[in-house]
Design a protein around this motif. Structure first.
Motif, short mmCIF file in Angstrom:
data_model
loop_
_atom_site.label_atom_id
_atom_site.label_comp_id
_atom_site.label_asym_id
_atom_site.label_seq_id
_atom_site.Cartn_x
_atom_site.Cartn_y
_atom_site.Cartn_z
N THR A 70 0.82 -1.23 -0.12
CA THR A 70 -0.05 0.09 0.09
C THR A 70 0.90 1.28 -0.04
O THR A 70 0.40 2.25 0.25
CB THR A 70 -0.80 0.08 1.08
OG1 THR A 70 -0.27 0.06 2.30
CG2 THR A 70 -1.91 -1.08 1.27
N ALA A 71 1.98 1.10 -0.49
CA ALA A 71 2.98 2.50 -0.46
C ALA A 71 2.21 3.11 -1.46
O ALA A 71 1.65 2.86 -2.39
CB ALA A 71 4.46 2.03 -0.82
N TYR A 97 3.00 6.07 1.95
CA TYR A 97 2.51 5.90 3.28
C TYR A 97 2.12 7.51 3.87
O TYR A 97 2.85 8.32 3.28
CB TYR A 97 3.30 5.21 4.30
CG TYR A 97 3.70 3.62 3.83
CD1 TYR A 97 2.56 2.71 3.74
CD2 TYR A 97 4.63 3.38 3.12
CE1 TYR A 97 2.66 1.55 3.33
CE2 TYR A 97 5.15 2.13 2.63
CZ TYR A 97 3.92 1.29 2.68
OH TYR A 97 4.28 0.02 2.05
N ALA A 98 1.61 7.31 5.00
CA ALA A 98 0.86 8.52 5.72
C ALA A 98 -0.19 9.22 5.05
O ALA A 98 -0.57 8.85 3.93
CB ALA A 98 2.21 9.64 5.71
N HIS A 99 -0.80 10.00 5.75
CA HIS A 99 -2.28 10.57 5.25
C HIS A 99 -1.94 11.29 3.87
O HIS A 99 -3.01 11.45 3.07
CB HIS A 99 -2.66 11.58 6.37
CG HIS A 99 -1.69 12.76 6.55
ND1 HIS A 99 -0.80 12.88 7.30
CD2 HIS A 99 -1.69 14.12 5.81
CE1 HIS A 99 -0.30 14.15 7.42
NE2 HIS A 99 -0.82 14.91 6.36
N ASP A 100 -0.67 11.74 3.71
CA ASP A 100 -0.49 12.69 2.30
C ASP A 100 0.44 11.80 1.29
O ASP A 100 0.89 12.37 0.57
CB ASP A 100 -0.07 13.98 2.50
CG ASP A 100 1.30 13.90 3.58
OD1 ASP A 100 1.82 12.92 4.04
OD2 ASP A 100 1.98 15.09 3.60
N GLY A 101 0.72 10.56 1.64
CA GLY A 101 1.40 9.70 0.72
C GLY A 101 2.90 10.28 0.67
O GLY A 101 3.47 10.07 -0.34
N SER A 102 3.33 11.13 1.50
CA SER A 102 4.74 11.61 1.75
C SER A 102 5.97 10.89 2.22
O SER A 102 7.16 11.24 2.12
CB SER A 102 4.79 13.02 2.48
OG SER A 102 4.52 12.68 4.00
N VAL A 103 5.62 9.65 2.68
CA VAL A 103 6.72 8.43 3.26
C VAL A 103 6.58 7.56 2.08
O VAL A 103 5.57 6.69 1.96
CB VAL A 103 6.21 8.14 4.51
CG1 VAL A 103 7.36 7.26 5.05
CG2 VAL A 103 6.14 9.51 5.41
N ALA A 104 7.83 7.37 1.34
CA ALA A 104 7.80 6.57 0.34
C ALA A 104 7.92 4.88 0.60
O ALA A 104 7.17 4.16 -0.16
CB ALA A 104 9.08 6.71 -0.72
N THR A 105 8.37 4.50 1.76
CA THR A 105 8.66 3.07 1.98
C THR A 105 8.46 2.58 3.24
O THR A 105 8.49 3.66 4.38
CB THR A 105 10.30 2.66 1.45
OG1 THR A 105 11.01 3.18 2.23
CG2 THR A 105 10.32 3.10 0.12
N LEU A 106 8.37 1.21 3.51
CA LEU A 106 8.35 1.05 5.12
C LEU A 106 9.79 1.35 5.82
O LEU A 106 9.61 1.69 6.93
CB LEU A 106 8.10 -0.36 5.10
CG LEU A 106 6.64 -0.86 4.68
CD1 LEU A 106 6.63 -2.50 4.51
CD2 LEU A 106 5.67 -0.21 5.48
N GLU A 107 10.72 1.23 4.88
CA GLU A 107 12.00 1.38 5.74
C GLU A 107 12.04 2.97 6.19
O GLU A 107 12.42 3.42 7.29
CB GLU A 107 13.11 1.19 4.80
CG GLU A 107 13.50 -0.15 4.46
CD GLU A 107 12.45 -0.91 3.67
OE1 GLU A 107 12.67 -2.16 3.63
OE2 GLU A 107 11.68 -0.20 3.06
N ASP A 108 11.36 3.82 5.24
CA ASP A 108 11.26 5.38 5.59
C ASP A 108 10.42 5.49 6.90
O ASP A 108 10.66 6.40 7.63
CB ASP A 108 10.91 6.31 4.37
CG ASP A 108 11.89 6.09 3.15
OD1 ASP A 108 12.96 6.01 3.67
OD2 ASP A 108 11.43 6.27 2.30
#
Length: 403
Positions: free
Chosen positions: A315-316, A318-329
């Protein structure tokens, strides 16, 4: 700080409340390794049966919209039917793709007229158990009510329905040869089932049928699969006070807003995770203020609902605005106690110092192996059967729904 940004947000909140109240009348017209056992249980709603493990409570289903196979099947068609949008170009399924656990793979969603939504499209797995149904609106607590927003909303336009084009949209549905029999089966005895209220009730029933409970983690709990040593270390870290993950992602649905058939009072916490601090005083970007938009309470700045982690690996972003690219991030941000955005970048600021940040987001001592272990565990939550279940699939042209 917060009050300077609030008037526009409160106007948006009032507009949303007006939308829900105004269109709700349409619905009133229509409504007239543990070895866990598996238990087939029914809510005694016609021919619908919930096949759930004992660890998963029965969902809450409105008495005004009981489940039925015919209604779920009609809802599946309508959910994937582009003729339901004002311009006939987009379906609900175009922003909620089955192979991506009913997300869209984009940073933020794009509506039927090209409007870009400020929010990341949420996954729909086990949505029937969510206590609230958007990122930061505690008032939207059932699927029928929530669906009015993407269908009729104007800021942004999503499906683009209006009172003016609604007769045209309903006529498009009447013209589909398969629908007359399907509407009649879903709403037997109704003199005129061709209403937007019935459309919404069918799609809500379909969404409640989107049950994901067969990941490798679930099979491990039932004694049907194994987890590697790395995955088990990740699971133990996830559930430890050291990593803190389980505080917001707990229970069978890996979130902290759960409602079910036996719930008497639902908890609906929202959290500021230190993602932004654009003015050094705690502010979030103007289109991402969070719960404060609805509550007008300064300390609600930047608070959003914690999403379920089921199928999170697909589901990448991530975050409410999609500003976090990966699970690692994601893990890096949490381990740091918030996100630092350097000067010169959009929304620069030190989220670690956000005064409204949750106490559950401290600096966490995780090394590279710890983070890799947690990510490995999160990948065990992918339910491949759910992602390919034909009962949920697009009955029209699946290839046309690629982002």
């Amino acid at each position: 700080m917060a009050s300077a940004r609030l008037p526009a947000s409160r106007r948006h909140a009032r507009a949303l409340a007006t939308l829900v109240a105004g269109v709700a009348s349409l619905l009133l017209v229509a409504c007239g390794g543990g070895g866990t056992q598996v238990d087939d249980r029914s809510l005694s709603q016609g021919d619908w049966t919930w096949n759930l493990p004992l660890s998963m409570p029965l969902p809450r289903v409105p008495a005004s919209n009981p489940m039925s196979r015919a209604k779920v099947e009609l809802g599946r068609f309508l959910f994937h039917d582009r003729r339901l949008s004002g311009n006939g170009l987009q379906s609900c399924g175009d922003c909620h793709l089955q192979r991506l656990a009913f997300t869209d793979g984009r940073r933020t969603a794009i509506g039927s007229t090209g409007d870009r939504h400020p929010r990341n499209a949420q996954g729909l797995a086990n949505v029937a158990w969510n206590a609230t149904l958007t990122w930061a609106n505690p008032a939207l607590t059932d699927l029928e009510q929530q669906m009015l927003v993407p269908l009729f909303g104007t800021h942004p336009v999503e499906m683009g329905l209006t009172n003016a084009n609604l007769p045209t949209v309903l006529q498009r549905l009447r013209d589909e040869p398969r629908y007359p029999a399907m509407f009649a089966a879903a709403f037997p005895g109704e003199a005129d089932p061709w209403t937007i209220g019935h459309v919404i009730r069918a799609m809500a029933s379909f969404q409640r049928s989107l049950v994901s409970i067969d990941s490798r983690y679930d099979r491990w709990q039932r004694g049907e699969a194994t987890l590697t040593a790395v995955e088990l270390r990740g699971l133990n870290l996830f559930n430890s006070e050291r990593a803190e993950c389980f505080h917001c992602h707990v229970g069978f649905n890996f979130n902290d807003q759960v409602v079910h058939a036996g719930t008497t009072q639902a908890r609906t916490p929202f959290h500021n995770t230190g993602l932004y601090n654009v003015d050094g005083l705690g502010a979030y970007p103007a289109d991402s203020l969070g719960l404060i938009t609805m509550s007008a309470v300064a300390s609600d700045m930047g608070k959003f609902r914690a999403p379920s982690l089921r199928n999170v690996a697909v589901t990448a972003p991530y975050a409410h605005d999609g500003s976090v690219a990966t699970l690692e991030d994601v893990l890096d941000n949490y381990a740091a106690g918030g996100r630092f955005i350097s000067a010169g970048q959009p929304h620069a600021g030190d989220g670690r110092l956000n005064p409204y940040k949750s106490d559950l987001i401290p600096v966490i001592q995780l090394d590279a192996q710890d983070k890799a272990d947690i990510v490995a565990f999160l990948r065990t939550l992918t339910d491949d059967a759910f992602l390919s279940n034909p009962d949920h699939a697009n009955p029209f042209d699946p290839a046309a729904s690629a982002p």
